[in-house]
Design an enzyme around this catalytic site. Structure first.
Site, PDB file in Angstrom:
ATOM      1  N   HIS A  94       0.853  -1.196   0.000  1.00 60.41           N
ATOM      2  CA  HIS A  94       0.000   0.000   0.000  1.00 60.41           C
ATOM      3  C   HIS A  94       0.884   1.240   0.000  1.00 60.41           C
ATOM      4  O   HIS A  94       1.982   1.239   0.562  1.00 60.41           O
ATOM      5  CB  HIS A  94      -0.981   0.017   1.176  1.00 60.41           C
ATOM      6  CG  HIS A  94      -0.368   0.048   2.543  1.00 60.41           C
ATOM      7  ND1 HIS A  94       0.015   1.223   3.160  1.00 60.41           N
ATOM      8  CD2 HIS A  94      -0.082  -0.940   3.426  1.00 60.41           C
ATOM      9  CE1 HIS A  94       0.502   0.954   4.359  1.00 60.41           C
ATOM     10  NE2 HIS A  94       0.469  -0.353   4.548  1.00 60.41           N
ATOM     11  N   ASP A  96      -0.499   4.392   0.850  1.00 58.38           N
ATOM     12  CA  ASP A  96      -0.936   5.373   1.842  1.00 58.38           C
ATOM     13  C   ASP A  96      -0.164   5.150   3.134  1.00 58.38           C
ATOM     14  O   ASP A  96       0.356   4.057   3.394  1.00 58.38           O
ATOM     15  CB  ASP A  96      -2.447   5.276   2.075  1.00 58.38           C
ATOM     16  CG  ASP A  96      -2.847   4.025   2.844  1.00 58.38           C
ATOM     17  OD1 ASP A  96      -2.533   2.920   2.346  1.00 58.38           O
ATOM     18  OD2 ASP A  96      -3.466   4.130   3.919  1.00 58.38           O
ATOM     19  N   ASP A 127       6.592   1.022   5.976  1.00 56.81           N
ATOM     20  CA  ASP A 127       5.158   0.715   5.992  1.00 56.81           C
ATOM     21  C   ASP A 127       4.380   1.714   5.137  1.00 56.81           C
ATOM     22  O   ASP A 127       3.929   2.721   5.643  1.00 56.81           O
ATOM     23  CB  ASP A 127       4.669   0.752   7.440  1.00 56.81           C
ATOM     24  CG  ASP A 127       3.211   0.383   7.594  1.00 56.81           C
ATOM     25  OD1 ASP A 127       2.683  -0.318   6.715  1.00 56.81           O
ATOM     26  OD2 ASP A 127       2.600   0.809   8.592  1.00 56.81           O
ATOM     27  N   GLU A 160      -5.150   1.585   3.211  1.00 59.62           N
ATOM     28  CA  GLU A 160      -4.990   0.521   4.200  1.00 59.62           C
ATOM     29  C   GLU A 160      -4.897   1.075   5.613  1.00 59.62           C
ATOM     30  O   GLU A 160      -5.491   0.532   6.551  1.00 59.62           O
ATOM     31  CB  GLU A 160      -3.742  -0.307   3.873  1.00 59.62           C
ATOM     32  CG  GLU A 160      -3.617  -1.600   4.670  1.00 59.62           C
ATOM     33  CD  GLU A 160      -2.980  -1.435   6.043  1.00 59.62           C
ATOM     34  OE1 GLU A 160      -3.178  -2.310   6.907  1.00 59.62           O
ATOM     35  OE2 GLU A 160      -2.292  -0.416   6.269  1.00 59.62           O
ATOM     36  N   GLU A 161      -4.170   2.167   5.790  1.00 57.63           N
ATOM     37  CA  GLU A 161      -3.966   2.707   7.125  1.00 57.63           C
ATOM     38  C   GLU A 161      -5.241   3.290   7.734  1.00 57.63           C
ATOM     39  O   GLU A 161      -5.356   3.380   8.958  1.00 57.63           O
ATOM     40  CB  GLU A 161      -2.875   3.786   7.106  1.00 57.63           C
ATOM     41  CG  GLU A 161      -1.493   3.298   6.674  1.00 57.63           C
ATOM     42  CD  GLU A 161      -0.828   2.361   7.667  1.00 57.63           C
ATOM     43  OE1 GLU A 161      -1.476   1.994   8.678  1.00 57.63           O
ATOM     44  OE2 GLU A 161       0.329   1.992   7.442  1.00 57.63           O
ATOM     45  N   HIS A 426       4.493   3.718  12.271  1.00 59.44           N
ATOM     46  CA  HIS A 426       3.418   4.504  12.892  1.00 59.44           C
ATOM     47  C   HIS A 426       3.941   5.490  13.930  1.00 59.44           C
ATOM     48  O   HIS A 426       3.161   6.287  14.454  1.00 59.44           O
ATOM     49  CB  HIS A 426       2.345   3.609  13.541  1.00 59.44           C
ATOM     50  CG  HIS A 426       1.561   2.778  12.570  1.00 59.44           C
ATOM     51  ND1 HIS A 426       0.328   2.249  12.876  1.00 59.44           N
ATOM     52  CD2 HIS A 426       1.819   2.391  11.298  1.00 59.44           C
ATOM     53  CE1 HIS A 426      -0.134   1.562  11.840  1.00 59.44           C
ATOM     54  NE2 HIS A 426       0.774   1.641  10.866  1.00 59.44           N
TER      55      HIS A 426
END
Length: 457
Positions: A94, A96, A127, A160-161, A426
């Site tokens: 992904h 995003d 990520d 996705e996030e 994150h």
């Protein structure tokens, strides 16, 4: 396996492609592709999607499409035909990303790839924009070494996030699009840098917003405080009810007794990875693996309340919070969301009015680690790392996994990726290990070779 099969010229080819990989990752992380237009312009995600589409086009992909998904975001699809009769492998990542949080806390700008102490820092570096680059590098290496031996589909998600389910709903409406014999999800990570790992389980997720109201408007805390019901105090009491005295999650009707039987996570290692302050205890009971891979966990992601600076002496009329609940395989995420909603409503003190709105969800996932694809991946990882493959759990959620498992029950699904503990995904100062990117790109290329050979026999 006692000895690692030689990766041979393929390893040299992957190594020669790492300079290009760094350049492209720097380009891709420069897009502030947070899939929330309240925080960053939607054009940032659209530009990132176009970058991915151009990259696929440059690699000879066909049927490239920027898909408008039901949640208002875009995912990018492409198909690379392989030899006649070869199996089809779907590669997922992904583009995003999570918001950068406090940009001032980043040592280097979050959307500018910066090398420091042997790692590359930027939001999305691990990520999961690094996952996009991993797929591209593996395919390029194979093309330079005689060709890609399987049919390849690539899908790069745009939300996705956020957990808003755009790609899941699109896949359900177009089930033929992502059909494959094997699916490689490039959004997980090794248990430790240099330790090849596949992820066998993912926790599901329910995301809710809770709003508490007690008054028609804010009141002077001196004139009314002590009798007027404070919405913020009510919210604090409601949120506190979600944990017991050990800090373990307690949602009425939801079991918290799961156990993990596989690879264990030493407590000292976990404390170091999580950067727990000296003297601060961990929460919950059982092994670390039990707590993060096999049991539910609740997290308060944010609270709507007056900031300390500028606060007035007022009894608050309203307050709100965003609450995430992770649930292990075997627990339906929608059922968990209902239990969480009922718990929050029942925990309200003083007759406070509570509204709970579900903002996102995703089902948990459990892979079949006995499949032929896992044998092919184990051989590939051993060749790339010189170490045997480990199988671990993952406390996070990738909602698409369960959707794909439901749509394609015969497909083998593997989870690998760049999000090992040092990556600090994150969080501020997210980074990726270039050595991990190189080895995982090699492992994926070797896997595609091994898997094609296993299907041909």
């Amino acid at each position: 396996m006692s000895t690692a099969p030689s990766a041979g010229p393929l390893a040299e080819t992957v190594a020669s492609l790492m300079s290009r990989a760094r350049t492209e990752l720097a380009e891709l992380v420069s897009y502030r592709s947070v899939a929330d237009p309240r925080q960053f312009p939607k054009s940032e995600c659209e530009d990132a999607a176009r970058w991915v589409a151009r990259a696929l086009d440059a690699e000879g992909f066909q049927d490239i499409a920027v898909l408008d998904t039901p949640d208002g975001t875009q995912s990018v699809y492409g198909h690379l035909p392989g030899p006649a009769g070869a199996p089809t492998v779907l590669l997922y990542a992904h583009y995003d990303v999570q918001p950068p949080l406090d940009e001032a806390a980043w040592i280097s700008p979050p959307f500018e790839l910066t090398e420091r102490d042997g790692r590359w820092y930027a939001r999305g570096a691990a990520d999961c924009k690094g996952g996009v680059i991993m797929h591209l590098t593996a395919l390029r290496a194979l093309r330079e070494q005689g060709g890609v031996p399987v049919n390849v589909k690539v899908i790069v998600e745009g939300s996705e996030e956020q957990g808003t389910g755009g790609l899941e709903r699109y896949a359900e409406a177009h089930p033929e699009l992502l059909a494959a014999d094997t699916i490689v999800i490039g959004d997980s990570g090794n248990f430790r840098v240099g330790l090849p790992t596949v992820t066998a389980t993912l926790r599901g997720m329910a995301l809710v917003e809770v709003r508490v109201s007690t008054l028609g408007g804010n009141l002077h805390s001196g004139q009314f405080g002590g009798a007027a019901p404070d919405a913020l105090a009510a919210l604090i009491q409601i949120l506190a009810s979600l944990r017991d005295e050990t800090g373990a999650t307690t949602v009425d009707g939801l079991s918290g007794e799961g156990s993990w039987e596989g690879l264990q996570y030493p407590e000292d290692d976990f404390r170091g990875d999580a950067k727990v302050l000296d003297g601060v205890a961990l929460v919950g009971t059982g092994t670390i693996a039990d707590r993060i891979w096999a049991r539910p966990s609740v997290t308060v992601l944010g609270i709507d309340a007056p900031p300390v600076i500028g606060a007035t002496p007022s009894v608050q009329a309203t307050a709100g919070a965003l609450v995430s609940l992770r649930v292990p395989p075997g627990v339906d995420a929608q059922d968990a969301a209902k239990l969480l909603t009922a718990h929050l409503e029942a925990a309200a003190p003083w007759g406070a009015r509570v509204e709970v709105i579900q903002r996102g969800s995703g089902q948990a996932f459990r892979a079949d680690t006995s499949s032929p694809a896992y044998a092919a991946m184990a051989q590939a990882m051993h060749a790339a790392y010189g170490k045997d493959l480990e199988i671990a759990g993952q406390g996070g959620s990738i909602p698409l996994c369960n959707t794909l498992a439901t749509l394609y029950p015969e497909a083998e699904i593997l989870l690998i990726g760049l999000s090992e503990p040092e990556a600090q995904i994150h969080a501020v100062n997210e980074s990726v290990s270039p050595e991990e990117l190189e080895k995982l790109s090699l492992a994926e290329a070797l896997f595609l070779r091994n898997y094609a050979a296993s299907k041909a026999n």
